[in-house]
Motif scaffolding. Sequence first.
Motif, mmCIF file in Angstrom:
data_model
loop_
_atom_site.group_PDB
_atom_site.id
_atom_site.type_symbol
_atom_site.label_atom_id
_atom_site.label_comp_id
_atom_site.label_asym_id
_atom_site.label_seq_id
_atom_site.Cartn_x
_atom_site.Cartn_y
_atom_site.Cartn_z
ATOM 1 N N ILE A 2 -26.426 -28.189 -20.968
ATOM 2 C CA ILE A 2 -26.741 -26.773 -21.081
ATOM 3 C C ILE A 2 -28.244 -26.554 -20.856
ATOM 4 C CG2 ILE A 2 -26.621 -24.720 -22.531
ATOM 5 C CD1 ILE A 2 -23.933 -25.849 -21.631
ATOM 6 N N ALA A 3 -29.065 -27.505 -21.315
ATOM 7 C CA ALA A 3 -30.513 -27.413 -21.078
ATOM 8 C C ALA A 3 -30.802 -27.449 -19.573
ATOM 9 C CB ALA A 3 -31.242 -28.550 -21.789
ATOM 10 N N ILE A 4 -30.072 -28.290 -18.847
ATOM 11 C CA ILE A 4 -30.222 -28.340 -17.392
ATOM 12 C C ILE A 4 -29.854 -26.988 -16.786
ATOM 13 C CG2 ILE A 4 -29.310 -29.348 -15.254
ATOM 14 C CD1 ILE A 4 -28.967 -31.982 -16.784
ATOM 15 N N MET A 5 -28.770 -26.391 -17.292
ATOM 16 C CA MET A 5 -28.346 -25.074 -16.807
ATOM 17 C C MET A 5 -29.419 -24.022 -17.073
ATOM 18 S SD MET A 5 -25.019 -22.802 -17.918
ATOM 19 C CE MET A 5 -23.903 -24.167 -17.539
ATOM 20 N N MET A 6 -30.074 -24.120 -18.236
ATOM 21 C CA MET A 6 -31.128 -23.158 -18.568
ATOM 22 C C MET A 6 -32.313 -23.298 -17.602
ATOM 23 S SD MET A 6 -30.043 -21.255 -21.014
ATOM 24 C CE MET A 6 -28.449 -21.411 -20.185
ATOM 25 N N GLY A 7 -32.586 -24.541 -17.207
ATOM 26 C CA GLY A 7 -33.635 -24.773 -16.225
ATOM 27 C C GLY A 7 -33.287 -24.140 -14.885
ATOM 28 N N VAL A 8 -32.035 -24.312 -14.471
ATOM 29 C CA VAL A 8 -31.573 -23.739 -13.207
ATOM 30 C C VAL A 8 -31.613 -22.217 -13.268
ATOM 31 C CG1 VAL A 8 -29.585 -23.461 -11.689
ATOM 32 C CG2 VAL A 8 -30.134 -25.726 -12.600
ATOM 33 N N TRP A 9 -31.113 -21.649 -14.360
ATOM 34 C CA TRP A 9 -31.112 -20.188 -14.498
ATOM 35 C C TRP A 9 -32.524 -19.621 -14.415
ATOM 36 C CZ3 TRP A 9 -27.307 -18.060 -18.768
ATOM 37 C CH2 TRP A 9 -25.999 -18.363 -18.391
ATOM 38 N N GLU A 21 -28.924 -24.371 0.853
ATOM 39 C CA GLU A 21 -30.282 -24.875 0.701
ATOM 40 C C GLU A 21 -30.349 -25.928 -0.409
ATOM 41 O OE1 GLU A 21 -33.147 -24.109 2.248
ATOM 42 O OE2 GLU A 21 -32.587 -22.386 3.489
ATOM 43 N N ILE A 22 -31.263 -26.912 -0.259
ATOM 44 C CA ILE A 22 -31.531 -27.867 -1.341
ATOM 45 C C ILE A 22 -32.429 -27.138 -2.334
ATOM 46 C CG2 ILE A 22 -32.449 -30.147 -1.942
ATOM 47 C CD1 ILE A 22 -30.025 -30.237 -0.128
ATOM 48 N N TYR A 23 -31.815 -26.445 -3.272
ATOM 49 C CA TYR A 23 -32.533 -25.560 -4.176
ATOM 50 C C TYR A 23 -32.114 -25.849 -5.615
ATOM 51 C CZ TYR A 23 -35.143 -21.228 -5.048
ATOM 52 O OH TYR A 23 -36.079 -20.321 -5.453
ATOM 53 N N ILE A 24 -30.887 -25.475 -5.929
ATOM 54 C CA ILE A 24 -30.359 -25.809 -7.259
ATOM 55 C C ILE A 24 -30.331 -27.320 -7.438
ATOM 56 C CG2 ILE A 24 -28.325 -25.699 -8.736
ATOM 57 C CD1 ILE A 24 -27.659 -23.014 -7.468
ATOM 58 N N THR A 25 -29.988 -28.023 -6.377
ATOM 59 C CA THR A 25 -29.922 -29.490 -6.425
ATOM 60 C C THR A 25 -31.258 -30.092 -6.835
ATOM 61 O OG1 THR A 25 -28.317 -29.418 -4.616
ATOM 62 C CG2 THR A 25 -29.307 -31.557 -5.111
ATOM 63 N N ARG A 30 -37.785 -30.057 -2.768
ATOM 64 C CA ARG A 30 -37.662 -28.757 -2.097
ATOM 65 C C ARG A 30 -38.479 -28.715 -0.801
ATOM 66 N NH1 ARG A 30 -34.895 -24.953 -0.061
ATOM 67 N NH2 ARG A 30 -35.901 -22.910 0.061
ATOM 68 N N MET A 31 -39.718 -29.203 -0.848
ATOM 69 C CA MET A 31 -40.566 -29.165 0.340
ATOM 70 C C MET A 31 -40.081 -30.131 1.417
ATOM 71 S SD MET A 31 -42.561 -26.735 -0.289
ATOM 72 C CE MET A 31 -43.537 -26.860 1.212
ATOM 73 N N LEU A 32 -39.593 -31.305 1.009
ATOM 74 C CA LEU A 32 -39.052 -32.255 1.981
ATOM 75 C C LEU A 32 -37.799 -31.692 2.642
ATOM 76 C CD1 LEU A 32 -39.516 -35.622 0.056
ATOM 77 C CD2 LEU A 32 -40.678 -34.931 2.160
ATOM 78 N N ALA A 33 -36.994 -30.988 1.845
ATOM 79 C CA ALA A 33 -35.783 -30.381 2.396
ATOM 80 C C ALA A 33 -36.144 -29.337 3.454
ATOM 81 C CB ALA A 33 -34.963 -29.738 1.276
ATOM 82 N N LEU A 57 -27.109 -28.885 2.104
ATOM 83 C CA LEU A 57 -25.897 -29.381 1.488
ATOM 84 C C LEU A 57 -24.729 -29.112 2.430
ATOM 85 C CD1 LEU A 57 -26.269 -28.175 -2.216
ATOM 86 C CD2 LEU A 57 -26.530 -30.493 -1.343
ATOM 87 N N PRO A 58 -23.766 -30.024 2.486
ATOM 88 C CA PRO A 58 -22.608 -29.791 3.364
ATOM 89 C C PRO A 58 -21.692 -28.744 2.763
ATOM 90 C CG PRO A 58 -22.289 -31.789 2.086
ATOM 91 C CD PRO A 58 -23.688 -31.325 1.789
ATOM 92 N N SER A 59 -20.934 -28.072 3.623
ATOM 93 C CA SER A 59 -19.904 -27.149 3.144
ATOM 94 C C SER A 59 -18.557 -27.867 3.205
ATOM 95 C CB SER A 59 -19.872 -25.880 4.005
ATOM 96 O OG SER A 59 -19.600 -26.212 5.350
ATOM 97 N N ILE A 60 -17.625 -27.462 2.360
ATOM 98 C CA ILE A 60 -16.305 -28.097 2.317
ATOM 99 C C ILE A 60 -15.281 -27.143 2.948
ATOM 100 C CG2 ILE A 60 -14.486 -28.995 0.837
ATOM 101 C CD1 ILE A 60 -16.612 -29.681 -1.215
ATOM 102 N N ARG A 61 -14.662 -27.602 4.018
ATOM 103 C CA ARG A 61 -13.645 -26.794 4.686
ATOM 104 C C ARG A 61 -12.413 -27.651 4.872
ATOM 105 N NH1 ARG A 61 -17.016 -23.630 9.471
ATOM 106 N NH2 ARG A 61 -18.512 -22.562 8.087
ATOM 107 N N LEU A 62 -11.364 -27.288 4.170
ATOM 108 C CA LEU A 62 -10.120 -28.064 4.265
ATOM 109 C C LEU A 62 -9.363 -27.715 5.539
ATOM 110 C CD1 LEU A 62 -8.904 -27.913 0.555
ATOM 111 C CD2 LEU A 62 -10.204 -29.719 1.695
ATOM 112 N N ILE A 63 -9.472 -26.439 5.951
ATOM 113 C CA ILE A 63 -8.779 -26.000 7.160
ATOM 114 C C ILE A 63 -9.798 -25.448 8.137
ATOM 115 C CG2 ILE A 63 -7.041 -24.430 8.087
ATOM 116 C CD1 ILE A 63 -5.682 -24.445 5.393
#
Length: 211
Positions: A126-133, A156-160, A194-197, A204-210
Amino acid sequence: MINNFIFPDILLYMLDMVGIIACAIAGTLLAQHKGFDIAGCILVALVNAIGGGTLRDMALDRHPLFWMTDLNYVIVITATSLILQMFFHLYHKIDNALKFFDAIGLAAFSVIGFKVGLTQDIAPMIAIMMGVWTAIIGGLLRDIICNEIPLVLQREIYITASIAGSLTYLVLDYWGLDATINEFIMLFIIFAIRMLALKFDWHLPSIRLID
């Protein structure tokens, strides 16, 4: 076990101000680029700089809100926005400038939000989530107000980056590293990722099943 050493108040405050100024700059740059007037630019700067921290404190039931008891936040954001509006013509590469200051804000606010979460005696996740928020909500609202697709929703490599910095902190804390040094390492890792990204166009890749 999480180290109970609390980041010295003055350093924590300075770090918060770094994030505030960086996000005020990023918000003003985008608003000015969109043709907003003086008041509109200040509003976007305020939303960008304190939006994430406000939502974090509301979620953690921390009252009164930090910017309501310390007018320095509003004063610094307003002054930053006004100064930048006067010298906006110096920023020819709006996109690069916006992303640079956005990365500073991302790193600073991730550390602030994460540390605030830890002081509330909540689970590390939850602390990690607070950092992201704290790091992303202001920018998310800024982009919505300015009719832009939010950066955090664009692969974007942002939340990651924020999560990677927080996890690094937890690992180094488990190994007994001094909390102050650990926080600076977390700050550097988030900013660097972030800067290297941005430099190497990592996404980040997107997931497409179809197809």
